[in-house]
Motif scaffolding. Structure first.
Motif, PDB file in Angstrom:
ATOM      1  N   LEU A   6      -3.775  11.240  -4.569  1.00  0.00           N
ATOM      2  CA  LEU A   6      -4.219   9.893  -4.895  1.00  0.00           C
ATOM      3  C   LEU A   6      -3.314   9.373  -6.009  1.00  0.00           C
ATOM      4  O   LEU A   6      -3.577   9.555  -7.206  1.00  0.00           O
ATOM      5  CB  LEU A   6      -5.677   9.925  -5.346  1.00  0.00           C
ATOM      6  CG  LEU A   6      -6.384   8.584  -5.534  1.00  0.00           C
ATOM      7  CD1 LEU A   6      -6.539   7.861  -4.198  1.00  0.00           C
ATOM      8  CD2 LEU A   6      -7.737   8.784  -6.194  1.00  0.00           C
ATOM      9  N   GLY A   7      -2.200   8.752  -5.603  1.00  0.00           N
ATOM     10  CA  GLY A   7      -1.202   8.336  -6.573  1.00  0.00           C
ATOM     11  C   GLY A   7      -0.626   9.543  -7.280  1.00  0.00           C
ATOM     12  O   GLY A   7      -0.300  10.548  -6.648  1.00  0.00           O
ATOM     13  N   ARG A   8      -0.511   9.472  -8.602  1.00  0.00           N
ATOM     14  CA  ARG A   8       0.001  10.591  -9.389  1.00  0.00           C
ATOM     15  C   ARG A   8      -1.102  11.518  -9.877  1.00  0.00           C
ATOM     16  O   ARG A   8      -0.852  12.427 -10.655  1.00  0.00           O
ATOM     17  CB  ARG A   8       0.788  10.062 -10.594  1.00  0.00           C
ATOM     18  CG  ARG A   8       2.207   9.640 -10.246  1.00  0.00           C
ATOM     19  CD  ARG A   8       2.986   9.265 -11.499  1.00  0.00           C
ATOM     20  NE  ARG A   8       4.380   8.984 -11.180  1.00  0.00           N
ATOM     21  CZ  ARG A   8       5.239   8.442 -12.046  1.00  0.00           C
ATOM     22  NH1 ARG A   8       4.819   8.122 -13.260  1.00  0.00           N
ATOM     23  NH2 ARG A   8       6.485   8.210 -11.692  1.00  0.00           N
ATOM     24  N   SER A   9      -2.320  11.279  -9.426  1.00  0.00           N
ATOM     25  CA  SER A   9      -3.419  12.144  -9.839  1.00  0.00           C
ATOM     26  C   SER A   9      -3.350  13.468  -9.085  1.00  0.00           C
ATOM     27  O   SER A   9      -2.554  13.635  -8.163  1.00  0.00           O
ATOM     28  CB  SER A   9      -4.763  11.462  -9.549  1.00  0.00           C
ATOM     29  OG  SER A   9      -5.116  11.589  -8.170  1.00  0.00           O
ATOM     30  N   GLY A  10      -4.213  14.386  -9.464  1.00  0.00           N
ATOM     31  CA  GLY A  10      -4.286  15.658  -8.761  1.00  0.00           C
ATOM     32  C   GLY A  10      -5.324  15.668  -7.670  1.00  0.00           C
ATOM     33  O   GLY A  10      -5.585  16.716  -7.059  1.00  0.00           O
ATOM     34  N   ASN A 201       6.244   3.476 -10.238  1.00  0.00           N
ATOM     35  CA  ASN A 201       5.209   3.872 -11.193  1.00  0.00           C
ATOM     36  C   ASN A 201       4.254   4.939 -10.671  1.00  0.00           C
ATOM     37  O   ASN A 201       3.322   5.325 -11.383  1.00  0.00           O
ATOM     38  CB  ASN A 201       4.408   2.633 -11.603  1.00  0.00           C
ATOM     39  CG  ASN A 201       5.226   1.657 -12.412  1.00  0.00           C
ATOM     40  OD1 ASN A 201       5.594   1.926 -13.544  1.00  0.00           O
ATOM     41  ND2 ASN A 201       5.538   0.513 -11.823  1.00  0.00           N
ATOM     42  N   GLY A 202       4.483   5.406  -9.451  1.00  0.00           N
ATOM     43  CA  GLY A 202       3.658   6.477  -8.915  1.00  0.00           C
ATOM     44  C   GLY A 202       2.286   6.051  -8.460  1.00  0.00           C
ATOM     45  O   GLY A 202       1.374   6.880  -8.377  1.00  0.00           O
ATOM     46  N   LEU A 203       2.099   4.770  -8.130  1.00  0.00           N
ATOM     47  CA  LEU A 203       0.824   4.317  -7.596  1.00  0.00           C
ATOM     48  C   LEU A 203       0.803   4.517  -6.083  1.00  0.00           C
ATOM     49  O   LEU A 203       1.771   4.177  -5.386  1.00  0.00           O
ATOM     50  CB  LEU A 203       0.578   2.836  -7.899  1.00  0.00           C
ATOM     51  CG  LEU A 203      -0.062   2.482  -9.244  1.00  0.00           C
ATOM     52  CD1 LEU A 203       0.892   2.771 -10.391  1.00  0.00           C
ATOM     53  CD2 LEU A 203      -0.499   1.020  -9.265  1.00  0.00           C
ATOM     54  N   GLY A 204      -0.286   5.063  -5.569  1.00  0.00           N
ATOM     55  CA  GLY A 204      -0.433   5.222  -4.136  1.00  0.00           C
ATOM     56  C   GLY A 204      -1.007   3.961  -3.511  1.00  0.00           C
ATOM     57  O   GLY A 204      -1.874   3.301  -4.094  1.00  0.00           O
ATOM     58  N   LEU A 205      -0.517   3.594  -2.335  1.00  0.00           N
ATOM     59  CA  LEU A 205      -1.012   2.415  -1.630  1.00  0.00           C
ATOM     60  C   LEU A 205      -2.190   2.787  -0.735  1.00  0.00           C
ATOM     61  O   LEU A 205      -2.154   3.800  -0.032  1.00  0.00           O
ATOM     62  CB  LEU A 205       0.091   1.803  -0.769  1.00  0.00           C
ATOM     63  CG  LEU A 205       1.292   1.188  -1.487  1.00  0.00           C
ATOM     64  CD1 LEU A 205       2.319   0.710  -0.464  1.00  0.00           C
ATOM     65  CD2 LEU A 205       0.861   0.037  -2.372  1.00  0.00           C
ATOM     66  N   LEU A 206      -3.208   1.944  -0.750  1.00  0.00           N
ATOM     67  CA  LEU A 206      -4.370   2.090   0.126  1.00  0.00           C
ATOM     68  C   LEU A 206      -4.459   0.824   0.980  1.00  0.00           C
ATOM     69  O   LEU A 206      -5.238  -0.092   0.685  1.00  0.00           O
ATOM     70  CB  LEU A 206      -5.655   2.264  -0.692  1.00  0.00           C
ATOM     71  CG  LEU A 206      -5.674   3.386  -1.737  1.00  0.00           C
ATOM     72  CD1 LEU A 206      -6.992   3.356  -2.519  1.00  0.00           C
ATOM     73  CD2 LEU A 206      -5.485   4.741  -1.080  1.00  0.00           C
TER      74      LEU A 206
END
Length: 346
Positions: A6-10, A201-206
């Motif tokens: 989920l983006g740069r999260s774990g 910026n490491g944001l994941g797209l939804l």
């Protein structure tokens, strides 16, 4: 089912998410429960809702499902909801991304869902009246208070995403992990600024509306008006997507989708979804289905892999008209020759 960060999260989420916009309207409680059961059974774990979906009914139904199912089932779910739009039209503070409104909206969402913590809380749209510092500090406080685990943005432009990331970093606040934009073969303009910003910026797209409100299902025919039961028959969907039906590009895309679908013995919807989920920066594609049958059909796209030639055919047919500052002269200006080759920002 494929899982992605989920983006740069774990946090790991499924490549397809279950959207619940129809829960409590076109999809009743029994059908909604069946969709949630089938989605989790298929390996899906990201469920997306919002406080304004059917005036909070969608959240209530999801909360009832959480209460009705055993922990070993519900613990798998990564739940996402949103706040920002009007929840009380008689209250001037019942809308926006101010600390006051988001605090009340989040508290109400937690109550309807019957949860103590929401995994992903998303700002549903940009608020031009509220200082961004106020919004971000509230979200950071909500994380520290254990009310949410991560936060994301929705329907932001590229500069708005970058401003949020930079401001959060400079203030030492938690950064957003996702962006939820519209993205499909007929709406690719986010590739010009928003996708590069999110990748940087490491944001994941939804992506929402990956089938363009049903246009990319292949169920519509040129010059034939939508009929009752079809999404584009509804006034709101017709207002948002109806003009696409008059564009030559739309029918060129559908022609290629049909050809690729025939080669894979798949549906047009599955091919359109497979294209979106394969695009850079995409974390999870939100599937919105009125019925269990539609959901099951769309979930089969998780097993469909398009080859490079098919990807290029779809990309060529769907490529939007582009000029300055993203193409043409401006693109040539950004090119730079490096060791005998050319590098450019496309």
């Amino acid at each position: 089912m494929e899982y992605r960060r989920l983006g740069r999260s774990g946090c790991a989420v499924s490549a397809f998410a279950l959207g619940t916009l129809t829960f409590g309207a076109a999809t009743d409680k029994q059908e909604a429960f069946a969709q949630l059961d089938a989605f989790v059974e298929a390996g899906g774990n990201l469920v997306d809702t919002a406080d304004v979906y059917v005036d909070g009914t969608s959240e209530m139904i999801i909360g009832q499902w959480f209460a009705d199912r055993p922990n070993d089932v519900t613990d798998r779910v990564v739940l996402a909801t949103k706040g920002r739009f009007a929840t009380n039209r008689r209250d001037p503070n019942g809308v926006g991304s101010s600390r006051r409104h988001l605090d009340r909206a989040l508290t109400a969402s937690l109550r309807r869902l019957g949860l103590e913590t929401i995994d992903l809380y998303q700002v549903h749209a940009w608020d031009p009246l509220t200082p961004l510092e106020e919004t971000l500090s509230f979200l950071d406080d909500a994380i520290r208070a254990g009310k949410i685990r991560y936060y994301g943005l929705s329907n932001f432009t590229g500069w708005q995403v970058q401003k949020a990331v930079d401001l959060a970093s400079s203030l030492g606040l938690a950064r957003p992990v996702t962006l939820q934009p519209q993205y499909n073969l007929l709406s690719r303009e986010i590739e010009w600024e928003i996708v590069p910003t999110c990748e940087h910026n490491g944001l994941g797209l939804l992506p929402w509306s990956p089938l363009a409100s049903g246009i990319l299902t292949g169920r519509y025919q040129r010059d034939i008006e939508p009929v009752p039961g079809q999404r584009l028959f509804q006034k709101e969907n017709a207002r948002l997507f109806g003009d696409r039906m008059n564009e030559q590009r739309t029918w060129e895309v559908i022609h290629v989708l049909n050809a690729v679908a025939e080669r894979h013995d798949a549906t047009v919807s599955q091919v359109a979804l497979a294209w979106v989920v394969a695009q850079p920066a995409v974390t999870s594609v939100i599937l919105g289905a009125r019925t269990l049958e539609q959901l099951k059909e769309n979930l089969e796209a998780s097993a469909l892999l398009l080859n490079a030639e098919e990807e290029e055919q779809l990309a060529a047919a769907s490529r939007p008209s582009i000029d300055y500052p993203y193409g043409g002269m401006a693109l040539r200006q950004r090119r730079r020759k490096i060791q005998g080759g050319w590098h450019h920002d496309s």
